[in-house]
Each structure stands twice: as structure tokens, then as C-alpha cells.
Design a protein around this motif. Structure first.
Motif, short mmCIF file in Angstrom:
data_model
loop_
_atom_site.label_atom_id
_atom_site.label_comp_id
_atom_site.label_asym_id
_atom_site.label_seq_id
_atom_site.Cartn_x
_atom_site.Cartn_y
_atom_site.Cartn_z
N ASP A 38 0.89 -1.18 -0.06
CA ASP A 38 0.04 0.16 0.03
C ASP A 38 0.79 1.22 0.02
O ASP A 38 0.55 2.35 -0.64
N THR A 39 2.03 1.06 0.52
CA THR A 39 2.98 2.37 0.45
C THR A 39 3.36 2.63 -0.87
O THR A 39 3.37 4.02 -1.04
N TRP A 40 3.59 1.84 -1.72
CA TRP A 40 4.11 2.09 -3.04
C TRP A 40 2.83 2.64 -3.57
O TRP A 40 3.07 3.65 -4.50
N ARG A 41 1.77 2.16 -3.68
CA ARG A 41 0.52 2.60 -4.23
C ARG A 41 0.19 4.02 -3.70
O ARG A 41 0.01 5.10 -4.46
N ALA A 42 0.53 4.42 -2.49
CA ALA A 42 0.44 6.01 -1.95
C ALA A 42 1.31 6.66 -2.52
O ALA A 42 1.31 7.93 -2.90
N TYR A 43 2.63 6.11 -2.64
CA TYR A 43 3.84 6.85 -3.35
C TYR A 43 3.30 7.32 -4.73
O TYR A 43 3.70 8.53 -5.11
N LEU A 44 2.85 6.13 -5.50
CA LEU A 44 2.66 6.67 -6.62
C LEU A 44 1.72 7.65 -6.96
O LEU A 44 1.62 8.43 -7.66
N ASP A 45 0.43 7.49 -6.11
CA ASP A 45 -0.47 8.49 -6.30
C ASP A 45 -0.09 9.84 -5.94
O ASP A 45 -0.33 10.92 -6.54
N HIS A 46 0.84 10.10 -4.94
CA HIS A 46 1.36 11.18 -4.63
C HIS A 46 2.20 11.88 -5.70
O HIS A 46 2.33 12.97 -5.85
N ALA A 48 1.95 11.11 -8.79
CA ALA A 48 1.16 11.55 -9.84
C ALA A 48 0.59 12.98 -9.83
O ALA A 48 0.16 13.53 -10.75
N SER A 49 0.73 13.44 -8.77
CA SER A 49 -0.16 14.74 -8.29
C SER A 49 0.85 15.76 -8.71
O SER A 49 0.49 17.07 -8.87
#
Length: 85
Positions: A38-46, A48-49
Motif C-alpha cells: 500500500d505504501t508503493w500505491r500511496a507513493y505513486l498517487d503522490h 502523480a499529483s
């Protein structure tokens, strides 16, 4: 005084192959663990902003001074050669 044992080239090569295989397995496992978290997904979302800047958007205002600016930064704007527009 310590004595040294001679290691053959074949033994050294085998040791390097074993080390490479071990490192490959370790890296593969760690990357799989990272990319499924989930940390990786959160990093990618961040990430992408953030705004994505074009490689052709260089401007003389971005450089510390005209003497340090590359020649293309001081020229008139033109189409980006790497863009399909």
C-alpha cells in the motif's frame, strides 16, 4: 603470519555466480514486496499529483543568468523537436 590458500579461477567464478544468483533472488523478492504494498500505491498517487514539465519548456528565466544559460534558452521559442505536434 597468516597463510593464504590459493583459490582457482573456476572457484572464484563459481563464487561470483552464486553471489549474483543470491543477489538477483533478493532483489526480485524485495521489488515484488515493494510494488505490492500500500505504501508503493500511496507513493505513486503522490508523485502523480506533481506537474509534469516538458523537456522543451526551458526558459532563460529558469537559469541563474544569461552568461550561464544555454544557447537555446536565449533564443526565440520554437516547436519542440521531440514532440509530435
Amino acid at each position: 603470519m597468516a597463510t593464504r590458500t590459493k583459490t582457482s579461477a573456476a572457484d572464484k567464478a563459481e563464487a561470483r555466480r552464486e553471489l549474483a544468483a543470491s543477489l538477483h533472488t533478493s532483489i526480485t523478492d524485495k521489488v515484488a514486496e515493494l510494488t505490492s504494498s500500500d505504501t508503493w500505491r500511496a507513493y505513486l498517487d503522490h508523485v502523480a499529483s506533481f506537474h509534469s514539465y516538458s523537456e522543451c519548456s526551458s526558459d532563460a528565466r529558469l537559469w541563474p543568468g544569461p552568461a550561464n544559460a544555454p544557447p537555446h534558452a536565449m533564443s526565440t521559442p520554437r516547436a519542440c523537436p521531440n514532440r509530435d505536434t
